[in-house]
Design a protein around this motif. Structure first.
Motif, PDB file in Angstrom:
ATOM      1  N   VAL A   1      -5.768  19.929  10.984  1.00 40.97           N
ATOM      2  CA  VAL A   1      -6.237  20.091   9.607  1.00 40.97           C
ATOM      3  C   VAL A   1      -6.920  21.444   9.416  1.00 40.97           C
ATOM      4  O   VAL A   1      -6.632  22.169   8.456  1.00 40.97           O
ATOM      5  CB  VAL A   1      -7.186  18.945   9.217  1.00 40.97           C
ATOM      6  CG1 VAL A   1      -7.852  19.226   7.862  1.00 40.97           C
ATOM      7  CG2 VAL A   1      -6.434  17.622   9.161  1.00 40.97           C
ATOM      8  N   GLU A   2      -7.804  21.807  10.323  1.00 41.26           N
ATOM      9  CA  GLU A   2      -8.527  23.079  10.191  1.00 41.26           C
ATOM     10  C   GLU A   2      -7.573  24.269  10.252  1.00 41.26           C
ATOM     11  O   GLU A   2      -7.752  25.251   9.528  1.00 41.26           O
ATOM     12  CB  GLU A   2      -9.583  23.192  11.297  1.00 41.26           C
ATOM     13  CG  GLU A   2     -10.743  22.224  11.121  1.00 41.26           C
ATOM     14  CD  GLU A   2     -11.766  22.373  12.242  1.00 41.26           C
ATOM     15  OE1 GLU A   2     -11.650  23.331  13.040  1.00 41.26           O
ATOM     16  OE2 GLU A   2     -12.682  21.526  12.320  1.00 41.26           O
ATOM     17  N   TRP A   3      -6.570  24.181  11.118  1.00 41.27           N
ATOM     18  CA  TRP A   3      -5.619  25.295  11.239  1.00 41.27           C
ATOM     19  C   TRP A   3      -4.681  25.374  10.033  1.00 41.27           C
ATOM     20  O   TRP A   3      -4.415  26.453   9.498  1.00 41.27           O
ATOM     21  CB  TRP A   3      -4.779  25.138  12.514  1.00 41.27           C
ATOM     22  CG  TRP A   3      -3.616  26.082  12.534  1.00 41.27           C
ATOM     23  CD1 TRP A   3      -3.632  27.424  12.768  1.00 41.27           C
ATOM     24  CD2 TRP A   3      -2.246  25.749  12.242  1.00 41.27           C
ATOM     25  NE1 TRP A   3      -2.379  27.952  12.658  1.00 41.27           N
ATOM     26  CE2 TRP A   3      -1.505  26.951  12.338  1.00 41.27           C
ATOM     27  CE3 TRP A   3      -1.588  24.565  11.924  1.00 41.27           C
ATOM     28  CZ2 TRP A   3      -0.127  26.986  12.120  1.00 41.27           C
ATOM     29  CZ3 TRP A   3      -0.229  24.595  11.713  1.00 41.27           C
ATOM     30  CH2 TRP A   3       0.493  25.793  11.806  1.00 41.27           C
ATOM     31  N   ALA A   4      -4.191  24.233   9.568  1.00 39.37           N
ATOM     32  CA  ALA A   4      -3.132  24.227   8.552  1.00 39.37           C
ATOM     33  C   ALA A   4      -3.628  24.394   7.122  1.00 39.37           C
ATOM     34  O   ALA A   4      -2.899  24.934   6.275  1.00 39.37           O
ATOM     35  CB  ALA A   4      -2.328  22.922   8.663  1.00 39.37           C
TER      36      ALA A   4
ATOM     37  N   ILE B   1       0.404  17.377  -1.672  1.00 40.65           N
ATOM     38  CA  ILE B   1      -0.135  16.013  -1.662  1.00 40.65           C
ATOM     39  C   ILE B   1      -1.116  15.847  -0.505  1.00 40.65           C
ATOM     40  O   ILE B   1      -2.231  15.345  -0.671  1.00 40.65           O
ATOM     41  CB  ILE B   1       1.013  14.984  -1.540  1.00 40.65           C
ATOM     42  CG1 ILE B   1       1.913  15.027  -2.777  1.00 40.65           C
ATOM     43  CG2 ILE B   1       0.437  13.577  -1.354  1.00 40.65           C
ATOM     44  CD1 ILE B   1       3.167  14.179  -2.647  1.00 40.65           C
ATOM     45  N   SER B   2      -0.690  16.289   0.673  1.00 39.76           N
ATOM     46  CA  SER B   2      -1.572  16.210   1.843  1.00 39.76           C
ATOM     47  C   SER B   2      -2.851  17.008   1.617  1.00 39.76           C
ATOM     48  O   SER B   2      -3.952  16.545   1.927  1.00 39.76           O
ATOM     49  CB  SER B   2      -0.829  16.729   3.080  1.00 39.76           C
ATOM     50  OG  SER B   2      -1.683  16.787   4.199  1.00 39.76           O
ATOM     51  N   TYR B   3      -2.716  18.207   1.062  1.00 37.48           N
ATOM     52  CA  TYR B   3      -3.859  19.098   0.836  1.00 37.48           C
ATOM     53  C   TYR B   3      -4.898  18.438  -0.066  1.00 37.48           C
ATOM     54  O   TYR B   3      -6.104  18.494   0.207  1.00 37.48           O
ATOM     55  CB  TYR B   3      -3.355  20.398   0.212  1.00 37.48           C
ATOM     56  CG  TYR B   3      -4.423  21.449  -0.003  1.00 37.48           C
ATOM     57  CD1 TYR B   3      -4.839  22.263   1.042  1.00 37.48           C
ATOM     58  CD2 TYR B   3      -5.005  21.630  -1.261  1.00 37.48           C
ATOM     59  CE1 TYR B   3      -5.811  23.232   0.855  1.00 37.48           C
ATOM     60  CE2 TYR B   3      -5.974  22.600  -1.466  1.00 37.48           C
ATOM     61  CZ  TYR B   3      -6.377  23.395  -0.397  1.00 37.48           C
ATOM     62  OH  TYR B   3      -7.343  24.354  -0.594  1.00 37.48           O
ATOM     63  N   ARG B   4      -4.448  17.780  -1.116  1.00 30.59           N
ATOM     64  CA  ARG B   4      -5.381  17.130  -2.039  1.00 30.59           C
ATOM     65  C   ARG B   4      -6.017  15.887  -1.416  1.00 30.59           C
ATOM     66  O   ARG B   4      -7.173  15.574  -1.664  1.00 30.59           O
ATOM     67  CB  ARG B   4      -4.679  16.788  -3.352  1.00 30.59           C
ATOM     68  CG  ARG B   4      -4.350  18.040  -4.170  1.00 30.59           C
ATOM     69  CD  ARG B   4      -3.820  17.729  -5.547  1.00 30.59           C
ATOM     70  NE  ARG B   4      -2.509  17.109  -5.509  1.00 30.59           N
ATOM     71  CZ  ARG B   4      -2.233  15.884  -5.921  1.00 30.59           C
ATOM     72  NH1 ARG B   4      -3.209  15.122  -6.405  1.00 30.59           N
ATOM     73  NH2 ARG B   4      -1.022  15.411  -5.861  1.00 30.59           N
TER      74      ARG B   4
END
Length: 399
Positions: A291-294, A327-330
């Motif tokens: 998550v932190e990297w992407a 979608i994942s980002y939100r």
């Protein structure tokens, strides 16, 4: 205590550890340190209204050939999962290879507080019926024996389809990943609905199982909790779950809401499109946390391609990749109020399920089209053990 029903691989599932929010330490020398606090659905005894078969221990011994080692489908912190057979009508034990295939999960009697997780599983799955939840057929509660009987899920866990590597199988295709994502989202949306109001609390790839048609179903309700009622905004509980999937506000405060599940879904969706685990210490420095990297790349239409699994090249459009990543980002928003509901996620994912005849030209980073992998190409992978029991994942520290 994730359940997975497919080819034989011996492993341990994730362990759940924690301390009550009142500060009482529940740790022991056992790897299973704590369990689900009682809820109205899991407190004390099995709900009388459940439409479940009560199996005798002798029935399940016969069904699984006396729990023979060659019947083992997998092993975890809860115990072992065995393959068995029963008659479809009477549910009586049958000879191997005849009748209906089942998966029988047998509680390890040395498992710390395993009965409470077992009871939560019975009382939650026993009262729900939904296409995207694994069907619990029945249970056995006899003397010290605690067993659960499920439908058999032939393609095993989503975790193994995403992260197993080897020359003998093809990776899960883009379209099948979206299909699995939609099915899992529907399962969570059902749990979060106004009628059900349940927080799953341990959503991860090892708890998403696939049937023969790659339909996703949620399993393992040992950590599930009733959601807040009345004017309450959250449930206060000990922090439990698995590293890499747990919402930051829940980690910090012990305040559990349906948006905690939404965050976990965002992590899993990112794993699905990237083909990488949420936490992997073997990756280079700066990439241990997916998550932190992407996240810096996910909101940008072109940069998002750095995140997408390279094995999927040629199977998606740039627009579709950006839409799924968005979608994942939100879902991964630090502020819970900015995360969508699972019902909203379902609607967005449904729009991305493309009919084959209208599927547009696929993206290729090299400017050429590549052959799309078919779902049938995974048959050899399953035969080689792709659907096996998930590998262990680190549990959360006592909180």
């Amino acid at each position: 205590m994730g359940v997975c029903f497919s080819t034989e691989i011996k492993d341990k599932s994730s362990f759940h550890t924690g301390v009550d929010t009142d500060g009482n330490d529940h740790s022991t020398n056992s790897s299973k340190v704590s369990s689900v606090p009682p809820t109205p659905r899991s407190e004390g005894e099995i709900l009388q209204s459940l439409n479940l078969k009560s199996f005798s221990f002798s029935d399940l011994k016969t069904s699984t050939r006396n729990f023979r080692p060659d019947s083992v489908l997998g092993e975890g912190g809860f115990g072992s999962v065995f393959k068995g057979w029963i008659d479809e009508q009477s549910f009586a034990a049958t000879k191997p290879g005849t009748g209906m295939v089942i998966a029988v999960k047998k509680l390890n009697q040395e498992s710390f507080q395993g009965h409470r997780e077992w009871l939560a599983e019975v009382n939650y799955l026993g009262q729900f019926s939904h296409p995207n939840l694994v069907q619990l057929i029945g249970y056995c509660l006899e003397d010290e024996q605690r067993l659960l009987v499920y439908e058999f899920m032939p393609r095993g866990s989503l975790e193994n389809h995403l992260f197993r590597r080897g020359s003998y199988f093809q990776p899960l295709s883009w379209s099948l990943r979206l299909k699995a994502a939609l099915g899992a989202a529907k399962g969570l949306a059902f749990l979060h609905s106004a009628k059900t109001k349940v927080i799953y609390r341990d959503f991860k790839t090892s708890n998403v199982l696939l049937d023969s048609n790659y339909n996703a179903k949620l399993s393992d309700f040992g950590l599930a909790k009733d959601g807040p009622i009345g004017d309450k905004s959250h449930v206060s509980t000990r922090v439990m779950g698995t590293y890499g999937y747990t919402a930051p506000e829940y980690l910090a405060t012990g305040h559990l809401t349906s948006k905690s599940d939404v965050y976990s879904f965002g992590v899993v969706l990112l794993e699905m499109i990237s083909g990488q685990r949420a936490i992997d210490k073997n990756r280079q420095f700066g990439k241990h946390s997916l998550v932190e990297w992407a996240k810096p790349y996910m909101a940008h239409k072109r940069k998002v391609l750095r995140v997408i699994d390279s094995r999927l090249e040629g199977q998606y459009t740039l627009e579709a990749a950006h839409a799924v990543a968005n979608i994942s980002y939100r879902c991964l928003s630090i502020e819970p109020r900015f995360r969508p509901s699972m019902a909203e996620v379902v609607k967005e994912l449904e729009k991305l399920q493309e009919p084959k005849e209208t599927r547009p030209r696929r993206h290729s980073s090299h400017g050429t089209r590549t052959r799309r992998l078919s779902s049938g190409g995974l048959a050899a992978a399953d035969d080689a053990g792709l659907g096996a029991y998930p590998r262990p994942q680190a549990s959360l520290p006592s909180k």
